[in-house]
Scaffold this motif. Structure first.
Motif, PDB file in Angstrom:
ATOM      1  N   GLU A  81      43.593  -4.006 -21.552  1.00  0.00           N
ATOM      2  CA  GLU A  81      42.150  -4.204 -21.699  1.00  0.00           C
ATOM      3  C   GLU A  81      41.899  -5.456 -20.932  1.00  0.00           C
ATOM      4  O   GLU A  81      41.986  -5.816 -19.731  1.00  0.00           O
ATOM      5  N   GLN A  82      40.393  -5.698 -21.022  1.00  0.00           N
ATOM      6  CA  GLN A  82      39.749  -6.401 -19.808  1.00  0.00           C
ATOM      7  C   GLN A  82      40.036  -8.414 -19.963  1.00  0.00           C
ATOM      8  O   GLN A  82      40.065  -9.232 -19.328  1.00  0.00           O
ATOM      9  N   SER A  83      41.072  -8.786 -21.116  1.00  0.00           N
ATOM     10  CA  SER A  83      41.519 -10.503 -21.721  1.00  0.00           C
ATOM     11  C   SER A  83      42.753  -9.972 -20.472  1.00  0.00           C
ATOM     12  O   SER A  83      43.037 -11.160 -19.457  1.00  0.00           O
ATOM     13  N   ASP A  84      43.121  -9.218 -19.738  1.00  0.00           N
ATOM     14  CA  ASP A  84      44.053  -9.158 -18.461  1.00  0.00           C
ATOM     15  C   ASP A  84      44.004  -9.663 -17.431  1.00  0.00           C
ATOM     16  O   ASP A  84      42.752  -8.477 -16.487  1.00  0.00           O
ATOM     17  N   ALA A  85      44.477 -10.391 -16.750  1.00  0.00           N
ATOM     18  CA  ALA A  85      43.558 -10.842 -14.986  1.00  0.00           C
ATOM     19  C   ALA A  85      43.972  -9.331 -14.174  1.00  0.00           C
ATOM     20  O   ALA A  85      43.026  -9.098 -12.944  1.00  0.00           O
ATOM     21  N   ARG A  86      45.379  -9.456 -14.310  1.00  0.00           N
ATOM     22  CA  ARG A  86      45.741  -7.759 -13.536  1.00  0.00           C
ATOM     23  C   ARG A  86      44.685  -6.665 -13.593  1.00  0.00           C
ATOM     24  O   ARG A  86      44.589  -5.928 -12.299  1.00  0.00           O
ATOM     25  N   HIS A  87      44.208  -6.859 -15.040  1.00  0.00           N
ATOM     26  CA  HIS A  87      43.166  -5.344 -15.479  1.00  0.00           C
ATOM     27  C   HIS A  87      42.185  -5.329 -14.903  1.00  0.00           C
ATOM     28  O   HIS A  87      41.567  -4.789 -14.367  1.00  0.00           O
ATOM     29  N   ARG A  88      41.795  -6.514 -14.375  1.00  0.00           N
ATOM     30  CA  ARG A  88      39.999  -7.486 -14.314  1.00  0.00           C
ATOM     31  C   ARG A  88      40.284  -6.783 -12.485  1.00  0.00           C
ATOM     32  O   ARG A  88      39.209  -6.844 -11.796  1.00  0.00           O
ATOM     33  N   ALA A  89      41.176  -7.729 -12.338  1.00  0.00           N
ATOM     34  CA  ALA A  89      41.489  -7.264 -10.524  1.00  0.00           C
ATOM     35  C   ALA A  89      41.248  -5.673 -10.352  1.00  0.00           C
ATOM     36  O   ALA A  89      40.621  -5.375  -9.202  1.00  0.00           O
ATOM     37  N   ALA A  90      41.692  -4.703 -10.982  1.00  0.00           N
ATOM     38  CA  ALA A  90      42.113  -3.678 -10.996  1.00  0.00           C
ATOM     39  C   ALA A  90      40.799  -2.687 -10.797  1.00  0.00           C
ATOM     40  O   ALA A  90      40.531  -1.620  -9.868  1.00  0.00           O
ATOM     41  N   LEU A  91      40.181  -3.400 -11.859  1.00  0.00           N
ATOM     42  CA  LEU A  91      39.193  -2.430 -12.129  1.00  0.00           C
ATOM     43  C   LEU A  91      38.392  -3.057 -11.362  1.00  0.00           C
ATOM     44  O   LEU A  91      36.485  -1.993 -10.800  1.00  0.00           O
ATOM     45  N   LYS A  92      37.514  -4.620 -10.933  1.00  0.00           N
ATOM     46  CA  LYS A  92      36.871  -4.369  -9.701  1.00  0.00           C
ATOM     47  C   LYS A  92      37.505  -3.644  -8.115  1.00  0.00           C
ATOM     48  O   LYS A  92      36.532  -3.260  -7.609  1.00  0.00           O
ATOM     49  N   VAL A  93      38.747  -3.324  -7.859  1.00  0.00           N
ATOM     50  CA  VAL A  93      38.681  -2.735  -6.672  1.00  0.00           C
ATOM     51  C   VAL A  93      38.244  -0.712  -7.127  1.00  0.00           C
ATOM     52  O   VAL A  93      37.870  -0.606  -6.091  1.00  0.00           O
ATOM     53  N   LEU A 128      35.564  -0.243  -9.711  1.00  0.00           N
ATOM     54  CA  LEU A 128      33.876   0.230  -9.845  1.00  0.00           C
ATOM     55  C   LEU A 128      33.615  -1.002  -9.470  1.00  0.00           C
ATOM     56  O   LEU A 128      32.412  -0.812  -9.787  1.00  0.00           O
ATOM     57  N   GLY A 129      33.707  -2.116  -8.520  1.00  0.00           N
ATOM     58  CA  GLY A 129      33.335  -2.964  -7.467  1.00  0.00           C
ATOM     59  C   GLY A 129      32.788  -4.146  -8.863  1.00  0.00           C
ATOM     60  O   GLY A 129      33.833  -4.082 -10.333  1.00  0.00           O
TER      61      GLY A 129
END
Length: 521
Positions: free
Chosen positions: A94-106, A108-109
């Motif tokens: 989920e978005q609370s995970d830092a690795r999750h946010r980094a992968a999501l940015k890669v 979807l932007g």
């Protein structure tokens, strides 16, 4: 797993089985997911195994953002970011995970930094194959997350089906390109071009072709070498109920005796030295279609026994296997040999002869089709010109008379070779037919004036064409010291088939052995 979760899983598998194209499946996928949680957007990314992530399918307001559908993720640092997230994520993040946010940015932007999202890794035992990105309207409960995680397997199956379909489409496009390229090189517009002579010398043959084609009966085509047996076999196949299946040709005379069983019936891995993998034989590969056994009279007795079993029972047994394999294939056989005589001599099985000759078709020689020669010549000239990219040279009445006077021991195949050679020698401007047949000829006056104003015709005036051809062959045999075949033989020098040259030597009464170690004749 709850009954409700089972229902969603079954629904997703059902939808995945209905559609091979992922873009057609996306509306159904999002509908199933929305029965579990409040999902706004869905994106499925696939890893193609070549250091590239690409969006396979997406759904947001009934379309996929153009920048996502066209963009491939290949940057090394971006790929590393996704891999770090995948290693740290067992089933869902989920978005609370830092690795999750980094992968999501890669993936979807930065537009989704503040939204609610879920990332589900899609794995096989071989590794990471895909990622499902879910953009949610509100946070998911633990129960909803568990239900969504259970859908990873069908979601991955959807991606794999889509990738397999894309791969098949690429292979089909490549095969079609190769086919068109081959047709161009052969000077053909299609594999099933019209047969020349259907209303002339082949009228009776084509009547029998049309009679037998719709039936499952075996066919035996009898005719001299080069008479067009494969063309007739293909015509039977194309007029049969199997026309959408494969048409495969096997030259039985070219199969090494020790490999005949392996080639025809296949083999299992390790069945003999060099059998590094299992292999399907010609009978299996022709399943649902037609297998054309050319020169069937060349099969040794042991292979004849096994062929008889296939024709009787439709069963083969691979080399090294104890299991029977049922095959569904129509067999069309052909030979230039006198099979009834071989049966009497004991070199061909009588029971196999009866099985093969259910419906015999006898092809006439080219000498029996003299009225077709002009049409055949035009066909071969046009094909040769197309292959070489030159204008189609005219065929004169004198050329037709010369072609009809020649005996054509090599039949249609020899005619095609001679006319192709005549087109080459004439550079597409005229047909140098006499030279193609083995005798020098003067160029037409217009071409002669351009190329050699002072040229003279040195060809003998009163000598027959056959005599000139014989003299030319003797000259070549002298130069090759009586050698007929091989890279330095007379057949190679004359650019004709070895068997055609040997037939010509017999007809002309020329003994090649007389020219061995001789310097002149």
């Amino acid at each position: 797993m709850t009954v409700k979760a089972d229902k969603h899983l079954l629904a997703l598998w059902t939808e995945a089985g209905k559609h091979a194209v992922l873009s057609d499946l996306m509306p159904s996928l999002i509908e199933v997911l929305r029965e579990i949680a409040r999902i706004d957007e869905l994106y499925l990314f696939a890893f193609n195994g070549a250091d590239e992530w690409r969006l396979s399918g997406g759904w947001r307001d009934e379309h996929v953002p153009e920048r996502l559908s066209q963009q491939a993720i290949t940057d090394a640092s971006a790929l590393d970011t996704i891999q770090r997230w995948a290693r740290a994520t067992a089933q869902l993040s989920e978005q609370s995970d830092a690795r999750h946010r980094a992968a999501l940015k890669v993936l979807l932007g930065s537009d989704y930094d503040d939204g609610i999202s879920l990332l589900i890794p899609l794995r096989r035992d071989t590794g990471m194959l895909g990622v499902a990105v879910l953009i949610c309207e509100s946070a998911c409960t633990r129960s909803q997350c568990e239900q969504l995680m259970a859908l990873a397997e069908p979601l991955l199956a959807c991606i794999e089906n889509d990738q397999q379909l894309t791969h098949i489409q690429r292979l089909r496009a490549k095969a079609e390109a190769d086919r068109q390229n081959l047709l161009g090189r052969l000077g053909l517009r299609s594999i099933s071009e019209n047969i020349v002579g259907v209303d002339g010398g082949l009228k009776q043959v084509m009547r029998r072709v049309n009679q037998v084609a719709p039936s499952p009966a075996g066919v035996l085509i009898l005719g001299e070498t080069g008479a067009g047996k494969e063309v007739i076999a293909r015509a039977i196949h194309e007029r049969s109920a199997r026309h959408n299946g494969p048409f495969l040709r096997v030259n039985c005379g070219a199969l090494p005796p020790e490999l005949i069983d392996s080639e025809l019936f296949g083999h299992e891995k390790g069945s003999f030295t060099g059998a590094l993998a299992s292999r399907r034989g010609w009978f299996e590969r022709a399943g649902g279609g037609t297998l054309f056994l050319d020169e069937v009279g060349e099969l040794p007795p042991a292979a004849q026994v096994r062929l008889l079993r296939v024709l009787q029972d439709g069963i083969i047994q691979k080399v090294g296997s104890e299991h029977d394999v049922q095959v569904d294939v129509r067999v069309i056989a052909a030979t230039h040999r006198d099979l009834p005589k071989m049966v009497q001599e004991g070199s061909f099985r009588e029971d196999l002869w009866y099985r093969l000759a259910v419906f015999p078709i006898i092809l006439p020689t080219l000498n029996e089709r003299l009225d077709d020669i002009e049409d055949l010549a035009k066909h071969f000239i046009q094909r040769a010109a197309m292959r070489m990219g030159v204008p189609v040279p005219p065929l004169s009445a004198a050329d037709v008379r010369n072609l009809k006077r020649y005996s054509w021991p090599g039949n249609i195949r020899e005619l095609g070779s001679v006319l192709e050679r005549a087109v080459i020698l004439g550079h597409g401007e005229y047909l140098d037919l006499e030279m193609a047949l083995g005798a020098p000829s003067p160029k037409p006056r217009a071409v002669l004036n351009q190329a050699s104003p002072a040229g003279k015709n040195n060809a003998p005036e009163n000598e027959s064409l056959e005599a000139v051809i014989a003299a030319h062959i003797k000259h070549i045999l002298t130069e090759t010291k009586g050698r007929v075949d091989g890279p330095y033989g007379a057949a190679k020098r004359l650019d004709i088939n070895v068997s055609t040259l040997r037939a010509k030597l017999r007809r002309l009464g020329i003994d090649a052995n007389e020219f061995k170690n001789n310097e002149q004749f």
